[in-house]
Design a protein around this motif. Sequence first.
Motif, PDB file in Angstrom:
ATOM      1  N   ALA A  96       0.855  -1.194   0.000  1.00  0.00           N
ATOM      2  CA  ALA A  96       0.000   0.000   0.000  1.00  0.00           C
ATOM      3  C   ALA A  96       0.884   1.235   0.000  1.00  0.00           C
ATOM      4  O   ALA A  96       0.830   2.072   0.904  1.00  0.00           O
ATOM      5  CB  ALA A  96      -0.923  -0.017   1.213  1.00  0.00           C
ATOM      6  N   ASP A  97       1.726   1.364  -1.032  1.00  0.00           N
ATOM      7  CA  ASP A  97       2.705   2.448  -1.056  1.00  0.00           C
ATOM      8  C   ASP A  97       2.053   3.823  -1.067  1.00  0.00           C
ATOM      9  O   ASP A  97       2.606   4.785  -0.543  1.00  0.00           O
ATOM     10  CB  ASP A  97       3.647   2.297  -2.254  1.00  0.00           C
ATOM     11  N   GLY A  98       0.863   3.930  -1.634  1.00  0.00           N
ATOM     12  CA  GLY A  98       0.179   5.215  -1.659  1.00  0.00           C
ATOM     13  C   GLY A  98      -0.284   5.688  -0.295  1.00  0.00           C
ATOM     14  O   GLY A  98      -0.608   6.863  -0.114  1.00  0.00           O
ATOM     15  N   LEU A  99      -0.312   4.779   0.686  1.00  0.00           N
ATOM     16  CA  LEU A  99      -0.737   5.141   2.041  1.00  0.00           C
ATOM     17  C   LEU A  99       0.444   5.382   2.973  1.00  0.00           C
ATOM     18  O   LEU A  99       0.243   5.777   4.123  1.00  0.00           O
ATOM     19  CB  LEU A  99      -1.617   4.030   2.638  1.00  0.00           C
ATOM     20  N   ALA A 100       1.651   5.132   2.498  1.00  0.00           N
ATOM     21  CA  ALA A 100       2.834   5.231   3.357  1.00  0.00           C
ATOM     22  C   ALA A 100       3.284   6.677   3.486  1.00  0.00           C
ATOM     23  O   ALA A 100       4.305   7.089   2.941  1.00  0.00           O
ATOM     24  CB  ALA A 100       3.954   4.355   2.804  1.00  0.00           C
ATOM     25  N   VAL A 101       2.510   7.471   4.221  1.00  0.00           N
ATOM     26  CA  VAL A 101       2.807   8.891   4.442  1.00  0.00           C
ATOM     27  C   VAL A 101       3.268   9.057   5.887  1.00  0.00           C
ATOM     28  O   VAL A 101       2.461   8.920   6.808  1.00  0.00           O
ATOM     29  CB  VAL A 101       1.563   9.758   4.172  1.00  0.00           C
ATOM     30  N   PRO A 102       4.536   9.347   6.127  1.00  0.00           N
ATOM     31  CA  PRO A 102       5.045   9.399   7.503  1.00  0.00           C
ATOM     32  C   PRO A 102       4.396  10.472   8.376  1.00  0.00           C
ATOM     33  O   PRO A 102       4.252  10.290   9.574  1.00  0.00           O
ATOM     34  CB  PRO A 102       6.541   9.686   7.313  1.00  0.00           C
ATOM     35  N   THR A 103       4.012  11.608   7.771  1.00  0.00           N
ATOM     36  CA  THR A 103       3.415  12.704   8.535  1.00  0.00           C
ATOM     37  C   THR A 103       2.088  13.091   7.898  1.00  0.00           C
ATOM     38  O   THR A 103       2.055  13.542   6.754  1.00  0.00           O
ATOM     39  CB  THR A 103       4.344  13.930   8.564  1.00  0.00           C
ATOM     40  N   VAL A 104       1.002  12.910   8.622  1.00  0.00           N
ATOM     41  CA  VAL A 104      -0.316  13.202   8.065  1.00  0.00           C
ATOM     42  C   VAL A 104      -0.528  14.710   7.973  1.00  0.00           C
ATOM     43  O   VAL A 104       0.198  15.499   8.583  1.00  0.00           O
ATOM     44  CB  VAL A 104      -1.440  12.565   8.913  1.00  0.00           C
ATOM     45  N   GLY A 105      -1.543  15.117   7.229  1.00  0.00           N
ATOM     46  CA  GLY A 105      -1.823  16.532   7.052  1.00  0.00           C
ATOM     47  C   GLY A 105      -2.439  17.165   8.289  1.00  0.00           C
ATOM     48  O   GLY A 105      -3.292  16.568   8.953  1.00  0.00           O
ATOM     49  N   GLY A 106      -2.017  18.383   8.601  1.00  0.00           N
ATOM     50  CA  GLY A 106      -2.551  19.085   9.762  1.00  0.00           C
ATOM     51  C   GLY A 106      -4.019  19.432   9.616  1.00  0.00           C
ATOM     52  O   GLY A 106      -4.808  19.273  10.558  1.00  0.00           O
TER      53      GLY A 106
END
Length: 498
Positions: free
Chosen positions: A324-334
């Motif tokens: 699920a590379d598209g979900l691998a976001v280390p820091t989510v949006g504020g």
Amino acid sequence: MVAPSRKKSVVHPPHDHTHESTPQKNHHTRVKHVERKRTASISQEDGMEYNKRVRKLHKAFLAHGEELVKDKQNSGSNSDAELPIFDPDCDPENPKKLLFSDISSAAFNIKNGVQRTPCVRSLQLSSKCEMDLYFKKEYLQVTGSFKERGARYALSKLPEKYKKAGVIAASAGNHALALSYHGQQMNIPVTVVMPVTAPLMKIQFCRTLGANVILKGETIAVAKEFALKHATEHNLKYINGYDAIDILAGQGTIGLEILDQVPDVDAILVPVGGGGLIAGIAVAVKTLKPDVHVYGIEAETCPSFTEAYEIGHIITAQAKASLADGLAVPTVGGNSLETAKGLIDKVITVKEESIALSILRLLEVEKAVVEGGGAVGLAAILEGKVPELKGKKVVSILSGGNIDTTVLGRSIERGLAVDGRLIRLEVVVSDRPGGIAELTSTIAHLGASIKDIFHERAWISTDVFHVKVKIIAETRGKEHVDEIETALKKIYDNVVLH
């Protein structure tokens, strides 16, 4: 607990939002703490002067951004060149909250520009999973993902000067494709900055759609920094792919469609990466039907949203490679996190094996080619993470279908292994003539199909008159595997199945 607000003294550098970034040693480090460390080496006198310059630049950027750029270009001054680049639309210290009125506006605005995707009940998987299971098929959008909704709305909301000058974004995948396509449809110039590691297929597709593609850096973090600088220097509008409010509003229209297509839905399973999709859907659904449960699903290899939602503020999680590379976001949006607070009923992480099995199930049963990020909802069900939904009416969002062919092949093999339909076994047999032939004949009679075979003599603990044979074989499933194991153990002393 959310940290108390304080007066900003620095302009914050962009956070790395990709799985390709170098992980932080302490993945629970607060964003603010990291930023304080970055300015700790500045002397008090220099720091005061630095802060004055940053505040002045920030204020000018917000109020007179275009004039500021022109002045700097005309003067040729580079005195502020070392200052960090800042995205005023996505400030983690001053997050914005999405309103339901934003989603309503987006729904009206984009209705003729994006597909109203089907939300279809799965006959076989409903029976297997013991629930009334529906799939919202966002992978059927023109560019293969839900990202088109936010991109279309964000482009439609641009001031005229940016519709002429153009927009820019940093993306290695779906956001770049969505902006490129809808920019072409709306005659708005689009520049996408992609890391050099981006899939060639997606780079070429963006160019085919008329986008100006710039390849920069090994990671999306480097690409984003360049894109923000390029936006300032060329008077372009930077569009964050998962945290800009207009992006969230566009994604929220999926929630409106689900409630219209499945009015008595009990729960919605939403893939989570940067948080924009679930934030938009949660606002739409909870405003109209507060009793509908909204679940966020992400890969356990990068649980950034899970941790941030529990703590109540942004953190940087350690990201590992994932299907699920598209979900691998280390820091989510504020903005996404602030909007989602109090609206999500449960956040779940799923294993790589479950994602692979879900990709396989969707391909075989639904005839749907879905990327790993889009398959996590079904993965949560197959992994047994939502037992409370048995007997309920559930919608799982298949958010995208842009999966590389090689990754699809690996996913199928991994899924077959998890399902017990592809096995690896080791058997020690006699090294006399006919010993290996006898083993393969036995396996064939048991109904398994041998896909690969090799043997070794030097690294076994038995006598030199035996050989270890390693076989990869296809089976009919886990019950068949048990039959094969039982039969072989009656003939051979050393049998190991993996």
